[in-house]
Design a protein around this motif. Structure first.
Motif, short mmCIF file in Angstrom:
data_model
loop_
_atom_site.label_atom_id
_atom_site.label_comp_id
_atom_site.label_asym_id
_atom_site.label_seq_id
_atom_site.Cartn_x
_atom_site.Cartn_y
_atom_site.Cartn_z
N GLN A 13 9.38 31.32 -5.13
CA GLN A 13 10.75 31.40 -5.63
C GLN A 13 10.81 32.27 -6.89
N PRO A 14 11.96 32.85 -7.17
CA PRO A 14 12.10 33.61 -8.42
C PRO A 14 11.71 32.75 -9.61
N GLY A 15 10.99 33.36 -10.54
CA GLY A 15 10.48 32.64 -11.69
C GLY A 15 9.10 32.04 -11.48
N ASN A 84 3.48 36.49 -13.23
CA ASN A 84 4.35 35.41 -13.70
C ASN A 84 5.80 35.86 -13.70
N ASN A 85 6.69 34.89 -13.74
CA ASN A 85 8.14 35.17 -13.78
C ASN A 85 8.51 36.19 -12.71
N LEU A 86 8.10 35.91 -11.49
CA LEU A 86 8.34 36.85 -10.40
C LEU A 86 9.82 37.00 -10.10
N LYS A 87 10.19 38.20 -9.70
CA LYS A 87 11.57 38.54 -9.38
C LYS A 87 11.64 39.03 -7.93
N ALA A 88 12.83 39.00 -7.39
CA ALA A 88 13.00 39.44 -6.01
C ALA A 88 12.51 40.88 -5.82
N GLU A 89 12.69 41.69 -6.83
CA GLU A 89 12.27 43.10 -6.73
C GLU A 89 10.75 43.28 -6.77
N ASP A 90 10.01 42.21 -7.00
CA ASP A 90 8.55 42.29 -6.92
C ASP A 90 8.06 42.13 -5.48
N THR A 91 8.95 41.82 -4.57
CA THR A 91 8.58 41.67 -3.16
C THR A 91 8.01 42.98 -2.62
N ALA A 92 6.79 42.92 -2.10
CA ALA A 92 6.12 44.13 -1.60
C ALA A 92 4.77 43.73 -1.02
N ASN A 93 4.13 44.69 -0.38
CA ASN A 93 2.73 44.56 0.00
C ASN A 93 1.88 45.10 -1.16
N TYR A 94 0.99 44.28 -1.67
CA TYR A 94 0.19 44.65 -2.83
C TYR A 94 -1.21 45.06 -2.37
N GLN A 123 0.73 40.42 1.22
CA GLN A 123 2.19 40.43 1.09
C GLN A 123 2.65 39.41 0.07
N VAL A 124 3.53 39.85 -0.81
CA VAL A 124 4.18 38.98 -1.79
C VAL A 124 5.68 39.00 -1.51
N THR A 125 6.24 37.83 -1.31
CA THR A 125 7.68 37.71 -1.07
C THR A 125 8.27 36.76 -2.08
N VAL A 126 9.25 37.24 -2.82
CA VAL A 126 9.93 36.42 -3.84
C VAL A 126 11.36 36.20 -3.37
N ALA A 127 11.66 34.95 -3.03
CA ALA A 127 12.99 34.64 -2.49
C ALA A 127 13.29 33.17 -2.75
N SER A 128 14.59 32.91 -2.90
CA SER A 128 14.99 31.51 -3.14
C SER A 128 15.33 30.83 -1.83
#
Length: 128
Positions: A13-15, A84-94, A123-128
């Motif tokens: 989740q975000p944050g 830390n403090n992940l945001k939706a815009e951090d969603t990506a393949n790392y 894959q990192v997915t940041v979503a609520s």
């Protein structure tokens, strides 16, 4: 056969926080600069962070400064990316990789320089 293996991705989740790892198998990381990149389908690959081996210096994209930390353990051939403090815009393949020179980080030539090794990504997915 020498390769890089990433792990630690997932959905958060975000944050929230995640810790990615990049392990070198079949060779040693100790004398390599190591970078984390991220890519979203249809967009250009973006450099996230880089850590040089001597002297050990870290570089970060402006979008992640203060939130992400790159570190390395040369004995265990692992580089981490604490996010830390992940945001939706951090969603990506790392992806992790070994560029010739971390000091090019932030310049257009960073992504275009030779990289000895690339991982497959996590894959990192940041979503609520």
């Amino acid at each position: 056969q020498a390769r890089l293996v990433e792990s630690g991705g997932g959905m958060v989740q975000p944050g929230g926080s995640l810790r990615l790892s990049c392990e070198a198998k079949g060779h040693t990381f100790a004398f390599y600069d190591v970078a984390w990149y991220r890519q979203v389908p249809g967009e250009e690959r973006e450099g996230v962070a880089c850590i040089s081996f001597r002297p050990e210096t870290t570089y970060y994209a402006d979008s992640v400064k203060g939130r992400f930390t790159i570190s390395r353990d040369n004995v265990n051939n692992t580089v981490w990316l604490q996010m830390n403090n992940l945001k939706a815009e951090d969603t990506a393949n790392y992806l992790c990789a070994t560029p010739q020179d971390c000091s090019l980080f932030g310049r257009p030539t960073m992504d275009k320089q030779w990289h000895d090794y690339w991982g497959q990504g996590t894959q990192v997915t940041v979503a609520s």
